[in-house]
Design a protein around this motif. Structure first.
Motif, PDB file in Angstrom:
ATOM      1  N   HIS A  71      -1.681  53.423 -42.306  1.00 15.76           N
ATOM      2  CA  HIS A  71      -3.091  53.466 -41.910  1.00 15.76           C
ATOM      3  C   HIS A  71      -3.793  52.180 -42.360  1.00 15.76           C
ATOM      4  O   HIS A  71      -3.758  51.837 -43.540  1.00 15.76           O
ATOM      5  CB  HIS A  71      -3.806  54.649 -42.557  1.00 15.76           C
ATOM      6  CG  HIS A  71      -3.348  55.995 -42.055  1.00 15.76           C
ATOM      7  ND1 HIS A  71      -2.108  56.506 -42.320  1.00 15.76           N
ATOM      8  CD2 HIS A  71      -3.984  56.929 -41.290  1.00 15.76           C
ATOM      9  CE1 HIS A  71      -1.989  57.705 -41.754  1.00 15.76           C
ATOM     10  NE2 HIS A  71      -3.122  57.983 -41.119  1.00 15.76           N
ATOM     11  N   VAL A 116     -13.678  49.522 -25.412  1.00 15.46           N
ATOM     12  CA  VAL A 116     -12.300  49.921 -25.092  1.00 15.46           C
ATOM     13  C   VAL A 116     -11.422  48.687 -24.906  1.00 15.46           C
ATOM     14  O   VAL A 116     -10.296  48.633 -25.395  1.00 15.46           O
ATOM     15  CB  VAL A 116     -12.256  50.794 -23.813  1.00 15.46           C
ATOM     16  CG1 VAL A 116     -10.820  51.043 -23.392  1.00 15.46           C
ATOM     17  CG2 VAL A 116     -12.956  52.110 -24.050  1.00 15.46           C
ATOM     18  N   HIS A 166     -10.527  47.119 -28.281  1.00 13.66           N
ATOM     19  CA  HIS A 166      -9.499  47.891 -28.989  1.00 13.66           C
ATOM     20  C   HIS A 166      -8.140  47.693 -28.327  1.00 13.66           C
ATOM     21  O   HIS A 166      -7.113  47.628 -29.004  1.00 13.66           O
ATOM     22  CB  HIS A 166      -9.873  49.377 -29.027  1.00 13.66           C
ATOM     23  CG  HIS A 166     -10.932  49.699 -30.039  1.00 13.66           C
ATOM     24  ND1 HIS A 166     -10.768  50.665 -31.005  1.00 13.66           N
ATOM     25  CD2 HIS A 166     -12.157  49.166 -30.225  1.00 13.66           C
ATOM     26  CE1 HIS A 166     -11.868  50.706 -31.758  1.00 13.66           C
ATOM     27  NE2 HIS A 166     -12.723  49.823 -31.297  1.00 13.66           N
ATOM     28  N   ARG A 167      -8.145  47.608 -26.995  1.00 12.55           N
ATOM     29  CA  ARG A 167      -6.873  47.388 -26.296  1.00 12.55           C
ATOM     30  C   ARG A 167      -6.268  46.040 -26.688  1.00 12.55           C
ATOM     31  O   ARG A 167      -5.052  45.928 -26.854  1.00 12.55           O
ATOM     32  CB  ARG A 167      -7.065  47.444 -24.777  1.00 12.55           C
ATOM     33  CG  ARG A 167      -7.214  48.850 -24.215  1.00 12.55           C
ATOM     34  CD  ARG A 167      -6.916  48.887 -22.726  1.00 12.55           C
ATOM     35  NE  ARG A 167      -7.242  50.160 -22.105  1.00 12.55           N
ATOM     36  CZ  ARG A 167      -6.480  51.258 -22.196  1.00 12.55           C
ATOM     37  NH1 ARG A 167      -5.357  51.227 -22.888  1.00 12.55           N
ATOM     38  NH2 ARG A 167      -6.840  52.368 -21.599  1.00 12.55           N
ATOM     39  N   ASN A 173      -4.804  46.584 -30.162  1.00 12.29           N
ATOM     40  CA  ASN A 173      -3.612  47.437 -30.090  1.00 12.29           C
ATOM     41  C   ASN A 173      -2.436  46.682 -29.483  1.00 12.29           C
ATOM     42  O   ASN A 173      -1.290  46.813 -29.940  1.00 12.29           O
ATOM     43  CB  ASN A 173      -3.902  48.686 -29.249  1.00 12.29           C
ATOM     44  CG  ASN A 173      -4.839  49.653 -29.960  1.00 12.29           C
ATOM     45  OD1 ASN A 173      -4.907  49.686 -31.179  1.00 12.29           O
ATOM     46  ND2 ASN A 173      -5.571  50.433 -29.182  1.00 12.29           N
ATOM     47  N   GLU A 174      -2.734  45.918 -28.434  1.00 15.40           N
ATOM     48  CA  GLU A 174      -1.674  45.189 -27.732  1.00 15.40           C
ATOM     49  C   GLU A 174      -1.023  44.161 -28.666  1.00 15.40           C
ATOM     50  O   GLU A 174       0.194  44.003 -28.676  1.00 15.40           O
ATOM     51  CB  GLU A 174      -2.283  44.498 -26.503  1.00 15.40           C
ATOM     52  CG  GLU A 174      -1.269  43.934 -25.534  1.00 15.40           C
ATOM     53  CD  GLU A 174      -0.352  45.007 -24.958  1.00 15.40           C
ATOM     54  OE1 GLU A 174       0.829  44.692 -24.797  1.00 15.40           O
ATOM     55  OE2 GLU A 174      -0.818  46.138 -24.718  1.00 15.40           O
ATOM     56  N   ARG A 232       1.570  45.848 -30.957  1.00 14.37           N
ATOM     57  CA  ARG A 232       2.530  46.742 -30.304  1.00 14.37           C
ATOM     58  C   ARG A 232       3.794  46.924 -31.154  1.00 14.37           C
ATOM     59  O   ARG A 232       4.290  48.036 -31.322  1.00 14.37           O
ATOM     60  CB  ARG A 232       2.890  46.152 -28.938  1.00 14.37           C
ATOM     61  CG  ARG A 232       3.868  46.960 -28.131  1.00 14.37           C
ATOM     62  CD  ARG A 232       4.035  46.323 -26.758  1.00 14.37           C
ATOM     63  NE  ARG A 232       2.911  46.560 -25.880  1.00 14.37           N
ATOM     64  CZ  ARG A 232       2.820  47.622 -25.073  1.00 14.37           C
ATOM     65  NH1 ARG A 232       3.785  48.511 -25.044  1.00 14.37           N
ATOM     66  NH2 ARG A 232       1.781  47.787 -24.306  1.00 14.37           N
ATOM     67  N   PHE A 268       3.142  49.278 -34.084  1.00 13.27           N
ATOM     68  CA  PHE A 268       3.079  50.689 -33.683  1.00 13.27           C
ATOM     69  C   PHE A 268       4.481  51.234 -33.425  1.00 13.27           C
ATOM     70  O   PHE A 268       4.762  52.407 -33.662  1.00 13.27           O
ATOM     71  CB  PHE A 268       2.208  50.866 -32.428  1.00 13.27           C
ATOM     72  CG  PHE A 268       0.743  50.971 -32.728  1.00 13.27           C
ATOM     73  CD1 PHE A 268       0.227  52.099 -33.352  1.00 13.27           C
ATOM     74  CD2 PHE A 268      -0.130  49.946 -32.384  1.00 13.27           C
ATOM     75  CE1 PHE A 268      -1.121  52.208 -33.632  1.00 13.27           C
ATOM     76  CE2 PHE A 268      -1.485  50.040 -32.671  1.00 13.27           C
ATOM     77  CZ  PHE A 268      -1.984  51.173 -33.294  1.00 13.27           C
ATOM     78  N   HIS A 278       0.646  53.971 -37.836  1.00 15.21           N
ATOM     79  CA  HIS A 278       0.217  55.266 -37.306  1.00 15.21           C
ATOM     80  C   HIS A 278      -1.223  55.256 -36.808  1.00 15.21           C
ATOM     81  O   HIS A 278      -1.526  55.861 -35.784  1.00 15.21           O
ATOM     82  CB  HIS A 278       0.373  56.325 -38.399  1.00 15.21           C
ATOM     83  CG  HIS A 278      -0.063  57.685 -37.974  1.00 15.21           C
ATOM     84  ND1 HIS A 278       0.655  58.439 -37.068  1.00 15.21           N
ATOM     85  CD2 HIS A 278      -1.155  58.415 -38.304  1.00 15.21           C
ATOM     86  CE1 HIS A 278       0.025  59.586 -36.875  1.00 15.21           C
ATOM     87  NE2 HIS A 278      -1.069  59.595 -37.600  1.00 15.21           N
ATOM     88  N   ALA A 279      -2.111  54.619 -37.537  1.00 17.49           N
ATOM     89  CA  ALA A 279      -3.516  54.707 -37.164  1.00 17.49           C
ATOM     90  C   ALA A 279      -4.266  53.455 -37.601  1.00 17.49           C
ATOM     91  O   ALA A 279      -3.988  52.874 -38.641  1.00 17.49           O
ATOM     92  CB  ALA A 279      -4.159  55.933 -37.799  1.00 17.49           C
ATOM     93  N   LEU A 280      -5.232  53.086 -36.770  1.00 16.44           N
ATOM     94  CA  LEU A 280      -6.110  51.964 -37.102  1.00 16.44           C
ATOM     95  C   LEU A 280      -7.555  52.416 -37.029  1.00 16.44           C
ATOM     96  O   LEU A 280      -7.929  53.145 -36.116  1.00 16.44           O
ATOM     97  CB  LEU A 280      -5.938  50.826 -36.086  1.00 16.44           C
ATOM     98  CG  LEU A 280      -4.595  50.113 -36.001  1.00 16.44           C
ATOM     99  CD1 LEU A 280      -4.657  49.076 -34.890  1.00 16.44           C
ATOM    100  CD2 LEU A 280      -4.257  49.465 -37.331  1.00 16.44           C
ATOM    101  N   ALA A 281      -8.341  51.973 -37.987  1.00 17.29           N
ATOM    102  CA  ALA A 281      -9.790  52.022 -37.824  1.00 17.29           C
ATOM    103  C   ALA A 281     -10.184  50.596 -37.452  1.00 17.29           C
ATOM    104  O   ALA A 281      -9.848  49.647 -38.168  1.00 17.29           O
ATOM    105  CB  ALA A 281     -10.463  52.460 -39.113  1.00 17.29           C
ATOM    106  N   ILE A 282     -10.839  50.433 -36.317  1.00 17.70           N
ATOM    107  CA  ILE A 282     -11.117  49.098 -35.803  1.00 17.70           C
ATOM    108  C   ILE A 282     -12.615  48.890 -35.664  1.00 17.70           C
ATOM    109  O   ILE A 282     -13.309  49.707 -35.061  1.00 17.70           O
ATOM    110  CB  ILE A 282     -10.463  48.888 -34.416  1.00 17.70           C
ATOM    111  CG1 ILE A 282      -8.944  49.071 -34.503  1.00 17.70           C
ATOM    112  CG2 ILE A 282     -10.808  47.510 -33.866  1.00 17.70           C
ATOM    113  CD1 ILE A 282      -8.247  49.072 -33.143  1.00 17.70           C
ATOM    114  N   ALA A 333     -14.568  45.818 -34.073  1.00 20.23           N
ATOM    115  CA  ALA A 333     -14.340  44.559 -33.363  1.00 20.23           C
ATOM    116  C   ALA A 333     -15.634  44.076 -32.738  1.00 20.23           C
ATOM    117  O   ALA A 333     -16.236  44.783 -31.935  1.00 20.23           O
ATOM    118  CB  ALA A 333     -13.273  44.751 -32.276  1.00 20.23           C
TER     119      ALA A 333
END
Lengths: 87, 115
Positions: free
Chosen positions: A42, A58, A61-62, A65-66, A69, A72, A77-81, A83
């Motif tokens: 986390h 969105v 965050h994408r 996340n990208e 990759r 992940f 498991h999890a991110l608090a973002i 941005a």
């Protein structure tokens, strides 16, 4: 290299952030779903980058996340973002 | 063989699509709205409850196909995931930021969802 360092490297390479703060918060989630004995699950990411200008939440965050990759795929498991666009 | 071509994967996709369309606000979460099993899922429930928005919670811990399938469906690696009128909104942080800025209330009002 710790996952925290790899996250920092990957985000720096992908998004050239103006500011970046990556915190391992795995210890706050011990015993919860997704937590693993070794931690490194986390994270909180506070990032500002020009790449976020004119984008939706969105989309930002994408982008994060990208860039992560591979992490992940290996137990992140999890991110608090948080941005925000940078000038 | 790609996962998308197997009958099981396509039926998981169909089940998710049907679930997303089943109610105005749908949350794929860990645990149930009454008993969230993860802090992020719990925050989403708190925000929606605070606004008085009816929503359907789908517990991904009950169904491994859905748990992985929803991540493929949205190309989004984490849970919870929130949909409003079939549109993917994002996860916990995005919902919270939208709530704090007032955007969530205005989005719900625009879409005709009574809060």
């Amino acid at each position: 290299m710790s996952r925290r360092d790899r996250i920092e490297q990957a985000l720096t390479a992908a998004l050239h952030p103006a500011t970046l703060d990556v915190r391992d918060e795995s210890h706050l989630h011990v015993g919860h779903a997704g937590a693993r004995p070794g931690g490194e699950t986390h994270y909180r990411i506070i990032i500002s980058a020009r790449a976020f200008q004119g984008t939706t939440l969105v989309a930002r965050h994408r982008l994060v996340n990208e860039a992560l990759r591979d992490e992940f795929a290996t137990g992140l498991h999890a991110l608090a973002i948080a941005a925000t666009p940078a000038n | 063989m790609t996962a998308a071509t197997t009958p099981q994967a396509s039926s998981t996709h169909d089940r998710i699509a049907a679930a997303v369309a089943s109610q105005d606000v749908v949350v794929f979460m860990k645990g149930t709205p009454q008993f969230p099993m993860c802090g992020f899922s719990g925050q989403v429930v708190q925000i929606l409850d605070h606004l008085g928005v009816p929503f359907k919670g789908i517990n991904v811990l009950d169904d491994g196909d859905i748990r992985q399938g929803i991540k493929d469906f949205t190309n989004w690696p984490t849970i919870p995931q929130i949909f409003i009128k079939g549109e993917f909104i994002g996860g916990c942080d995005i919902l919270r930021e939208m709530f704090q800025s007032g955007e969530l209330a205005s989005t719900l009002a625009e879409k005709g969802i009574a809060a």
